[in-house]
Design an enzyme around this catalytic site. Sequence first.
Site, PDB file in Angstrom:
ATOM      1  N   TRP A 144       0.864  -1.074  -0.003  1.00 28.89           N
ATOM      2  CA  TRP A 144      -0.054  -0.001   0.002  1.00 28.89           C
ATOM      3  C   TRP A 144       0.917   1.205  -0.056  1.00 28.89           C
ATOM      4  CZ3 TRP A 144      -4.834  -1.460  -1.069  1.00 28.89           C
ATOM      5  CH2 TRP A 144      -5.796  -0.455  -1.245  1.00 28.89           C
ATOM      6  N   ASP A 145       0.101   2.487   0.079  1.00 26.45           N
ATOM      7  CA  ASP A 145       1.149   3.710  -0.075  1.00 26.45           C
ATOM      8  C   ASP A 145       1.831   4.044   1.208  1.00 26.45           C
ATOM      9  OD1 ASP A 145      -1.069   4.877   0.978  1.00 26.45           O
ATOM     10  OD2 ASP A 145      -1.276   6.334  -0.417  1.00 26.45           O
ATOM     11  N   TRP A 146       1.470   2.998   2.405  1.00 22.00           N
ATOM     12  CA  TRP A 146       2.358   3.302   3.540  1.00 22.00           C
ATOM     13  C   TRP A 146       2.664   1.714   4.118  1.00 22.00           C
ATOM     14  CZ3 TRP A 146      -0.831  -0.378   5.535  1.00 22.00           C
ATOM     15  CH2 TRP A 146      -2.126  -0.119   5.052  1.00 22.00           C
TER      16      TRP A 146
ATOM     17  N   ASN B 110     -13.951   1.150   0.578  1.00 14.52           N
ATOM     18  CA  ASN B 110     -13.369   2.703   0.996  1.00 14.52           C
ATOM     19  C   ASN B 110     -13.044   3.030  -0.495  1.00 14.52           C
ATOM     20  OD1 ASN B 110     -11.139   4.453   2.118  1.00 14.52           O
ATOM     21  ND2 ASN B 110      -9.791   3.327   0.631  1.00 14.52           N
ATOM     22  N   GLU B 111     -13.493   4.227  -1.046  1.00 20.03           N
ATOM     23  CA  GLU B 111     -13.131   5.064  -1.971  1.00 20.03           C
ATOM     24  C   GLU B 111     -13.547   4.445  -3.323  1.00 20.03           C
ATOM     25  OE1 GLU B 111      -9.046   6.373  -1.548  1.00 20.03           O
ATOM     26  OE2 GLU B 111      -9.495   7.895  -0.085  1.00 20.03           O
TER      27      GLU B 111
ATOM     28  N   GLU C  65     -11.319  11.593   6.025  1.00 21.40           N
ATOM     29  CA  GLU C  65     -10.077  11.163   5.757  1.00 21.40           C
ATOM     30  C   GLU C  65      -9.284  12.587   5.461  1.00 21.40           C
ATOM     31  OE1 GLU C  65      -8.393   8.616   3.072  1.00 21.40           O
ATOM     32  OE2 GLU C  65      -9.613   6.798   3.739  1.00 21.40           O
TER      33      GLU C  65
HETATM   34  C1  BMA Z   1      -6.675   7.147   1.132  1.00 19.49           C
HETATM   35  C2  BMA Z   1      -6.927   6.075   1.925  1.00 19.49           C
HETATM   36  C3  BMA Z   1      -5.669   4.946   1.807  1.00 19.49           C
HETATM   37  C4  BMA Z   1      -4.383   5.761   1.736  1.00 19.49           C
HETATM   38  C5  BMA Z   1      -4.503   7.227   2.019  1.00 19.49           C
HETATM   39  C6  BMA Z   1      -3.305   7.917   1.692  1.00 19.49           C
HETATM   40  O1  BMA Z   1      -6.816   6.974  -0.048  1.00 19.49           O
HETATM   41  O2  BMA Z   1      -8.104   5.417   1.764  1.00 19.49           O
HETATM   42  O3  BMA Z   1      -5.966   4.248   0.629  1.00 19.49           O
HETATM   43  O4  BMA Z   1      -3.276   5.111   2.053  1.00 19.49           O
HETATM   44  O5  BMA Z   1      -5.673   7.868   1.374  1.00 19.49           O
HETATM   45  O6  BMA Z   1      -2.911   8.060   0.475  1.00 19.49           O
END
Ligand code: BMA
Length: 885
Positions: free
Chosen positions: A198-200, A462-463, A560
């Site tokens: 993932w991005d983290w 999510n998204e 978020e």
């Molecule tokens: C959103 C989250 C994650 C991601 C974060 C940071 O998209 O739902 O998917 O890690 O932003 O990019």
Amino acid sequence: MTLCENSNCVPGFLLCLLFGVLPRVYSETLSLNGKWSLSNSNGSVLLPAEVPGCVHSALQKQGYIQDPYFRFNDVSYRWIAFDNWNYTTTFTVSTQLRSKQKVLLVFDGVDTIASIWLNGIGVGETDNMFQRYAFSVRDVLKDGDNVLKVSFLSPVLYASDQRRAHSAYRVPPDCPPDVQHGECHVNFIRKAQSSFSWDWGPSFPTMGLWRGVRLEAFDVLQLVLLSSVPLYSVSSSQWRVHVELHVDALQTTNGTISLSVPELESELIFQMQFLRGRTKKSFDLHINTSSEVKLWWPNGHGEQPSYLLTVGGFQDGFTILNTETKVYFRTVELVQEPVVGSPGLSFYFRINGKPIFLKGSNWIPAHSFQDRVTPDVLRDLLQSAVDANMNALRVWGGGVYEHDLFYSLCDEMGIMVWQDFMFACAMYPTDEDFLQTVREEVLHQVQRLKSHPSIIIWSGNNENEAALATNWFDIPESEKPTYLTDYVKLYVDNIRGIVQEEDQSRPFLVSSPTNGFESEQEGFVAKNPYDAHYGDTHFYTYTEDCLDWRTFPRTRFASEYGYQSWPSFSTLQPVSIEEDWSYNSPFFEHRQHHDSGNQQMLLQASLHFNLPNATDPHRRFTDTLYITQVMQAQCVKAQTEFYRRSRSEILEGKGGTMGALYWQLNDVWQAPSWSSIAFGGKWKMLHYFAQSFFSALLPVSFEDEGMLFIYAVSDLSHDLKLSAVVSVYDWSALDPVCTRRSESLLIPGGSAAAIFKQRVNPLLGGCGRCSRLTCLLAFHLEDSSGQRGPTNHHFLSSPKDAQGLQRPNITASVQEDKSLLTVTLHSSAVAPFVWLDVGNIPGRFSSNGFLMLSANTTVSFNAWRPTSAAELSKALAITSLADVY
Ligand code: BMA
């Protein structure tokens, strides 16, 4: 047939005496957890392995591999997930167990694609990490040794095979961005979506028995599941507890069932027939209207009292059911209704009839290897959330449905949980096999979790609405209908259908972000799911100035938003070597999974701070880590304060914000990320800031065209008469130059209002020789009893332009009194962002990253293991902003 209801009939214990009820052993359990053996497909690797556990953990424990988190090992150990692995154990069963009429082999969690063999006979298959599996095995068991083997297929190869088989059309994305060093097609396997990177987070596509394994043997019947959901009727002002018993009966069984909440003097006793097979029986236990039911409240709004519900079942004088569970009473509504002065709809939660502002963050998996998420890890993270005045967490849809303990702790701590279903940032297939496994997953999870009051909402994904609406995956317009149909089929027809059937006690949202009802009107995918007039929003910007509130969406609910930072050196040190310790090292590149993330952090920091330029390279390196944390803390603070002060205002149709959940609470490994708590539990500066910016009573400042505003934000239940006290400080002196006080104003509980308003220039003009460059403001709220809530500050220019900011030469002394450790600091000048770091001594300070405006300050250190003043003193390093220049 109901024998009697409520307390004016025979209580359960009397019934026991009357019928001479005796306990009889109907069931036996044999745990198969513990040492198994593990081998790879060609037998070249053979080792002992712990269950629950996973292949990576076993390989590391036996010394086959190093710490997978060390340096570049995520890539070095890719091979593990490309192989197939076998878990094997040998066990014997007692004659007593074998004599039972039914024996089930139960797996609480299998990760993921596996076939199960008992004594060489195939007894079942699994394809979903989020299901519970039970296979009937009585006739396969034998005397002496029994051999149980679980054969796992490579999840990476399986996912890619599934993708290949799905030839009709693409289900994007195919692969994660290169910067993540991940694996492809994770959307084709029901497994933690972040486990392919993932991005983290790293790519560790795990395999293993990640939760318990056991044999359950029984005669007559077995209670498979008990759920209890309190429901409140407004018309009759009465509570009832909706109880469901899932029972597996081996023959049609008649019995007397009793349900009771003794503390509320409520009881229900009745005759019941369980037909052969697995059945679900539902009952409503009405709570006496004369009883005063104590309600469960979110953290900061009241207590979290629980009641014991006991369930008994008797047949022919023998006990057939005997269990108890906790029940908490609360109601939840998600209010989406017209807003005066706005074309949109509100979006806020009402708990027990009271509108509540949700303050908190987003939760991701606490480790790539779930077997290492111990009760202590969960407890520490959740306690840290509560200690930062949070009342809500969103369990994000790319990880796992958390352990039972996670939700029990949230119940006890008053943390509201926004629970996503595990689908994130992708399109998903909807062939019948996929839908079937998802249906079973959803049913299992809702039944497992619905008794927890902490869960206040289910959310489909999510998204994925946003991904479709704004076309993340370049789907040609002509093909879009296919994906829209799939979207509705998966999240609405299937997932929502099951959830609404199973649980009417809390709302269901199809996605996040979404426009809620408005998205539904638009066929479940709104044109712009980020529309601030409706629902929730996710908002990220890395290039714009994060301290300029005009860039933030005046949303109804911010679920978020966030900025990255690096963890402290003590967090990175165990997984790196000296050559990695510079901001531009290959290791720093490798750990950063968000494209251009390292540059973005410095760019954002450089808008307001001088970047570190110490001549000593190691000092420059640790200063750079520090400055990323300063930047992150300031940015998230600014945005959160904007959302909190927007709760009572509707401007140009927008506002009435009732939630601020920043991205993200915790970390999965030691790397740069949006988290406020680093891997291992150390609080970043942001988490210390959250303690203040989430406090129940908060003064917030901002400027609009030269006008300084201070808002009083109150989450309290009662009104307060408050005034704002604003002190002007010179960067070069420790005493305020002058102080201004506003008229007092009644601030109603649960509101935000402007309490102080003055143009900056006259304010400074009336205050000696102050200018925007030489002075700063500190302010707080007061009532007749003195200061209420934290002190906040307002910079009148970027700190990098501040004139008079000096190195404060802070000295410290550490004292120990009984077990209380305190650090007393002495400063010669105003010092912003004073950061105390004690390396790898685990624990946290009472306050950190603060603005030091007086010569002396004392903070305490809460150590998470025994330590001493001497050890703390030796490890203590102090950095403030001017020290890095
Ligand atoms: C959103 C989250 C994650 C991601 C974060 C940071 O998209 O739902 O998917 O890690 O932003 O990019």
